[in-house]
Design an enzyme around this catalytic site. Sequence first.
Site, PDB file in Angstrom:
ATOM      1  N   GLY A   9       0.850  -1.188   0.000  1.00 29.86           N
ATOM      2  CA  GLY A   9       0.000   0.000   0.000  1.00 29.86           C
ATOM      3  C   GLY A   9       0.883   1.234   0.000  1.00 29.86           C
ATOM      4  N   GLY A  12      -0.184   5.475  -1.102  1.00 26.03           N
ATOM      5  CA  GLY A  12      -1.138   6.352  -0.427  1.00 26.03           C
ATOM      6  C   GLY A  12      -0.447   7.528   0.242  1.00 26.03           C
ATOM      7  N   GLN A  13      -1.225   8.217   1.091  1.00 29.45           N
ATOM      8  CA  GLN A  13      -0.719   9.440   1.732  1.00 29.45           C
ATOM      9  C   GLN A  13       0.492   9.137   2.618  1.00 29.45           C
ATOM     10  OE1 GLN A  13      -3.141  11.123   4.805  1.00 29.45           O
ATOM     11  NE2 GLN A  13      -2.404  13.212   4.476  1.00 29.45           N
ATOM     12  N   ASP A  35       1.795  -1.897  -4.526  1.00 29.12           N
ATOM     13  CA  ASP A  35       0.446  -1.317  -4.476  1.00 29.12           C
ATOM     14  C   ASP A  35      -0.375  -1.913  -5.624  1.00 29.12           C
ATOM     15  OD1 ASP A  35      -0.424   1.706  -3.019  1.00 29.12           O
ATOM     16  OD2 ASP A  35      -1.794   0.706  -4.399  1.00 29.12           O
ATOM     17  N   ILE A  36      -1.676  -1.588  -5.646  1.00 29.24           N
ATOM     18  CA  ILE A  36      -2.493  -2.043  -6.782  1.00 29.24           C
ATOM     19  C   ILE A  36      -2.448  -1.029  -7.925  1.00 29.24           C
ATOM     20  CG2 ILE A  36      -4.092  -3.583  -5.570  1.00 29.24           C
ATOM     21  CD1 ILE A  36      -6.062  -1.239  -5.416  1.00 29.24           C
ATOM     22  N   TYR A 143     -14.520   1.506   9.545  1.00 27.69           N
ATOM     23  CA  TYR A 143     -13.076   1.732   9.646  1.00 27.69           C
ATOM     24  C   TYR A 143     -12.633   1.626  11.109  1.00 27.69           C
ATOM     25  CZ  TYR A 143      -8.734   4.520   9.462  1.00 27.69           C
ATOM     26  OH  TYR A 143      -7.442   4.975   9.576  1.00 27.69           O
ATOM     27  N   LYS A 147     -10.285  -1.344  12.674  1.00 28.64           N
ATOM     28  CA  LYS A 147      -8.976  -1.043  13.281  1.00 28.64           C
ATOM     29  C   LYS A 147      -8.920  -1.580  14.720  1.00 28.64           C
ATOM     30  CE  LYS A 147      -6.613   0.949  10.016  1.00 28.64           C
ATOM     31  NZ  LYS A 147      -5.391   0.313   9.499  1.00 28.64           N
TER      32      LYS A 147
HETATM   33  C1  AKB Z   1      -9.528   9.260   8.627  1.00 31.08           C
HETATM   34  O1  AKB Z   1      -9.945  10.429   8.733  1.00 31.08           O
HETATM   35  O2  AKB Z   1     -10.258   8.308   8.346  1.00 31.08           O
HETATM   36  C2  AKB Z   1      -8.075   9.002   8.906  1.00 31.08           C
HETATM   37  C3  AKB Z   1      -7.823   8.622  10.326  1.00 31.08           C
HETATM   38  C4  AKB Z   1      -7.994   9.605  11.410  1.00 31.08           C
HETATM   39  O3  AKB Z   1      -7.474   7.501  10.579  1.00 31.08           O
HETATM   40  N1  AKB Z   1      -7.293  10.151   8.567  1.00 31.08           N
END
Ligand code: AKB
Length: 319
Positions: A9, A12-13, A35-36, A143, A147
């Site tokens: 990955g 990305g940023q 990466d893809i 998300y 996590k």
């Molecule tokens: C998001 O905004 O989803 C990310 C994070 C805080 O993990 N930048």
Amino acid sequence: MPETILVIGSNGQIGTELVAELRRINGGSNVIACDIKEPDYDTLNAGPFEFSDVLKKENLKALFQKYRPTQVYLLAALLSAVGEQKPKMAWDLNMNGLFNVLDLAIEFQVKKVYWPSSIAVFGPHSPQFNTPQYCVMDPNTVYGFSKLAGERWCEYYFNKYGLDIRSIRYPGLIGWKAAPGGGTTDYAVHIFHEALQKGTYESFLSADTALPMMYMNDAIRATIQLMDAPAEQLTIRSSYNLGGISFTPDTLAAEIRKHIPDFKISYSDHDLRQAIADSWPKSIDDSQAQKDWGWEIEYDLAGMTRDMLQNLKDIKISN
Ligand code: AKB
């Protein structure tokens, strides 16, 4: 013996800046970016690059076989805002991508693995100010709970299989080299680009929404510092809180105005990202990272704003 480092990955940023820094430290040919999507010109030319999808385990395994990495960084993930649009895909990528890497790391005896977590692991019932390492955690985004589940698995693989995995709960990250990829904190990057290009910005978060943020230089330094820390000093194998600087869109706009006096900010109503931001901490207690591996922040709001604007102006001139 030099390390052989695989960054999954890489485009990305975070990956764009991390790969550049790891290559500066370890030599270009020792850091394999993957990466893809095709990377930018600099990443492509400064060291090996492989196309690979973290969800295609056989394909990923071929990379482990080819390079025998001693360290692996897994950065591929769907962030908070995009994750809400594609919940099942976010869960699949964030969880099964992690399992593939953890299992291959054990099979190929990788020495250290890095996996990022986020302040998104906290939720509406977590303490909002100076949020501690351990507290109520009830994230309500895919998300966030992917996590949180990932953190539990990392600690499990450490305890059960002895895998040396390290992790940071990143705040919102602000950098000028690469665009952010669909998060709730992205406004704090977009604002700089639009302040320079148009002199105005419409924020999707309200004026007084405080969130923990960090300049990318600090985030990259923290990541490498944690990876270099002696294993016996680390007391957390889920993920370390990292605080950064806390500010609102209004405060950031005022700081930008010190450099661009006519800059104007407005605020949109009813953006779905507002509810996500409201469920997250406003500031973070990172005393455990300070204690265990000597973490210290370098960039405050003024320093970060100055550096962002200067670098974005410089690339505009050189283009
Ligand atoms: C998001 O905004 O989803 C990310 C994070 C805080 O993990 N930048």
